[in-house]
Design a protein around this motif. Structure first.
Motif, PDB file in Angstrom:
ATOM      1  N   ASN A 176      24.953  42.120   1.278  1.00 13.30           N
ATOM      2  CA  ASN A 176      25.213  41.794  -0.131  1.00 13.30           C
ATOM      3  C   ASN A 176      26.446  42.511  -0.661  1.00 13.30           C
ATOM      4  OD1 ASN A 176      23.100  39.986  -1.428  1.00 13.30           O
ATOM      5  ND2 ASN A 176      21.847  41.313  -0.163  1.00 13.30           N
ATOM      6  N   SER A 177      26.608  43.779  -0.302  1.00 13.54           N
ATOM      7  CA  SER A 177      27.785  44.509  -0.821  1.00 13.54           C
ATOM      8  C   SER A 177      29.073  43.867  -0.328  1.00 13.54           C
ATOM      9  CB  SER A 177      27.748  45.968  -0.343  1.00 13.54           C
ATOM     10  OG  SER A 177      26.608  46.603  -0.811  1.00 13.54           O
ATOM     11  N   GLN A 180      29.739  40.594  -2.136  1.00 16.29           N
ATOM     12  CA  GLN A 180      30.111  40.752  -3.546  1.00 16.29           C
ATOM     13  C   GLN A 180      31.507  41.354  -3.688  1.00 16.29           C
ATOM     14  OE1 GLN A 180      26.992  42.582  -5.957  1.00 16.29           O
ATOM     15  NE2 GLN A 180      25.408  41.346  -4.951  1.00 16.29           N
ATOM     16  N   GLU A 204      34.917  39.606  -5.253  1.00 18.09           N
ATOM     17  CA  GLU A 204      35.641  40.219  -6.374  1.00 18.09           C
ATOM     18  C   GLU A 204      37.089  40.527  -5.995  1.00 18.09           C
ATOM     19  OE1 GLU A 204      33.618  42.823  -9.240  1.00 18.09           O
ATOM     20  OE2 GLU A 204      34.692  44.458  -8.267  1.00 18.09           O
ATOM     21  N   PHE A 255      20.046  41.507  -7.692  1.00 16.68           N
ATOM     22  CA  PHE A 255      20.027  40.157  -7.102  1.00 16.68           C
ATOM     23  C   PHE A 255      18.672  39.489  -7.373  1.00 16.68           C
ATOM     24  CE2 PHE A 255      19.738  43.022  -3.183  1.00 16.68           C
ATOM     25  CZ  PHE A 255      18.363  43.095  -3.171  1.00 16.68           C
ATOM     26  N   VAL A 309      29.592  35.288  -5.911  1.00 14.69           N
ATOM     27  CA  VAL A 309      29.664  34.953  -4.479  1.00 14.69           C
ATOM     28  C   VAL A 309      29.756  33.430  -4.326  1.00 14.69           C
ATOM     29  CG1 VAL A 309      28.431  35.101  -2.267  1.00 14.69           C
ATOM     30  CG2 VAL A 309      28.449  37.065  -3.817  1.00 14.69           C
ATOM     31  N   SER A 333      30.780  45.843 -11.837  1.00 13.16           N
ATOM     32  CA  SER A 333      30.265  44.466 -11.953  1.00 13.16           C
ATOM     33  C   SER A 333      28.922  44.286 -11.209  1.00 13.16           C
ATOM     34  CB  SER A 333      31.275  43.478 -11.354  1.00 13.16           C
ATOM     35  OG  SER A 333      31.395  43.760  -9.954  1.00 13.16           O
ATOM     36  N   LEU A 334      28.404  45.350 -10.611  1.00 17.89           N
ATOM     37  CA  LEU A 334      27.182  45.248  -9.801  1.00 17.89           C
ATOM     38  C   LEU A 334      26.015  44.738 -10.652  1.00 17.89           C
ATOM     39  CD1 LEU A 334      25.600  45.731  -7.167  1.00 17.89           C
ATOM     40  CD2 LEU A 334      25.302  48.108  -7.868  1.00 17.89           C
TER      41      LEU A 334
END
Ligand code: FAD
Length: 355
Positions: free
Chosen positions: A174-175, A178, A182, A54, A242, A50-51
């Motif tokens: 960010n990781s 996210q 999820e 940004f 997010v 799903s990455l």
């Protein structure tokens, strides 16, 4: 001497290697890209399903050819891989892959690049090996006791296998945001961050990180303190998943635990929690193994540079590793600047004329 002779060998065929190749091609320099992947895309080949970027496509382009605007505001990982694949083809970049570079060593007035497909010799080497191969996991006391699973985000592909589990998602960038967003949909996920996470306002996205990096470069060039806030890739872009996690109350985070136990973690207040899996979203370190034998790597894992050129070995350049190789250089749009400057300097060194 068997093997191939070339002016410049670029080690790494991800976005940084391709951007550098684009400018070396324009400078008429003879070069080759040696890349360890079986196909184009660099680390993007290993991101989770799903990455998404940004930043919009227009703010995620390599030099020369803007990323085609796909249907989505933020291009998917597949769109990035497709773009990098077509970029290589568009400029007919000479990529040898898969080639694993084992070592770069001195060889008279050249550098010798030892690979699993035989040696190359070059007048200059550009390291563009990225960081994906060196995921970073911080140490916590008792880690060796823990019998649950541990996984770094570098090797995470999707949420299904964690359904119903008790999870810790560790890391405030960010990781981390996210993956917390999820995984909190399918599991009992707790987000652990060293300090309260820094979220960008809803109405800005990754392009503001690029604008900040540009402002910092301009300030340095003008010899004044940067006025742009330091924010880097660590500031969290409020991409849709997010935002949705925040709106349903799943984006709170707690401060780190004290230590591991056999079945989970012990918090600083003395309470314990059983955990099935820990997912480390704790970043990466530069993948500089090929030059480990040249005694260049500082204790912090970086290399002393003048711009991107190695101070202790002027035949080596480093591109795309983030702040220490240029603000924003670990992003698609930001790497172009340092790639351009690197190629210009190489051209000046090899031909006597900057491009
Ligand atoms: P890589 O993409 O890692 O490519 C390096 C290449 O070198 C690879 O092909 C590798 O196989 C090869 N290599 C390494 N060692 C050797 C060796 N010894 N021999 C031969 N080959 C070797 N950036 C953005 O611009 N926008 C975003 O939205 C964004 N989101 C991100 C989200 C996440 C979760 C992460 C982790 C990063 C994100 N980034 C983003 C940053 C960007 O994806 C990476 O920084 C980027 O992949 C770096 O590109 P690179 O070419 O420097 O390295």
């Amino acid at each position: 001497m068997t093997g191939r002779e070339v002016d410049v060998a670029i080690i790494g065929g991800g976005q940084a290697g391709l951007a550098t190749a684009y400018y070396l091609r324009r400078a008429g320099i003879d070069f080759v890209i040696l890349d360890g992947e079986a196909a184009p895309g660099g680390a993007w080949r290993h991101g989770w399903d799903s990455l998404r970027l940004f930043s919009p496509a227009a703010y995620s382009s390599l030099p020369g050819w803007p990323m085609p605007p796909g249907g989505d505001d933020y291009p998917s990982r597949g769109a990035v891989i497709d773009y990098l694949t077509r970029y290589e083809q568009r400029y007919a970049l000479p990529v040898e892959r898969p080639v694993q570079v084992q070592a770069v060593i001195y060889d008279g007035d050249r550098l010798r690049i030892e690979t699993d497909k035989g040696p190359w010799r070059a007048r200059g080497v550009v390291m563009a090996t990225g960081t994906w191969r060196h995921p970073h996991v911080p140490h916590y006391p008792g880690q060796e006791l823990f019998e649950g699973q541990q996984l770094h985000s570098a090797h995470y592909s999707g949420p299904d296998r964690f359904a119903g589990q008790r999870l810790l998602v560790v890391g405030g960038g960010n990781s981390g945001a996210q993956l917390q967003a999820e995984l909190s949909l399918v599991a009992d996920a707790t987000w652990v961050t060293e300090r309260p996470p820094v979220f960008l306002p809803d109405d800005v996205d990754g392009r503001v990180l690029f604008q900040r990096a540009t402002a910092r470069i301009k300030a340095f060039q003008e010899g004044r303190a940067p006025d742009a806030p330091p924010g880097g890739l660590g500031d969290i872009v409020m991409v849709a998943p997010v935002k949705a996690a925040r709106d349903r109350g799943n984006l709170g985070s707690v401060r780190p635990f004290a230590r591991f136990t056999r079945t989970g973690v012990l918090w600083t207040d003395g309470t314990e929690t059983d955990i099935d899996t820990i997912i480390w979203c704790t970043g990466f370190r530069p993948a500089l193994d090929p030059v480990a034998g040249l005694d260049l790597i500082e204790p912090d894992g970086t290399v002393a540079l003048d711009s991107t050129r190695c101070r202790r070995n002027p035949k080596l350049w480093f591109v795309g590793y983030g702040t220490w190789t240029g603000p924003g250089s670990a992003t698609l749009i930001g790497v172009g600047r340092s790639a351009r400057d690197t190629a210009s300097e190489i051209a000046a060194v090899l031909t006597g004329f900057p491009t």
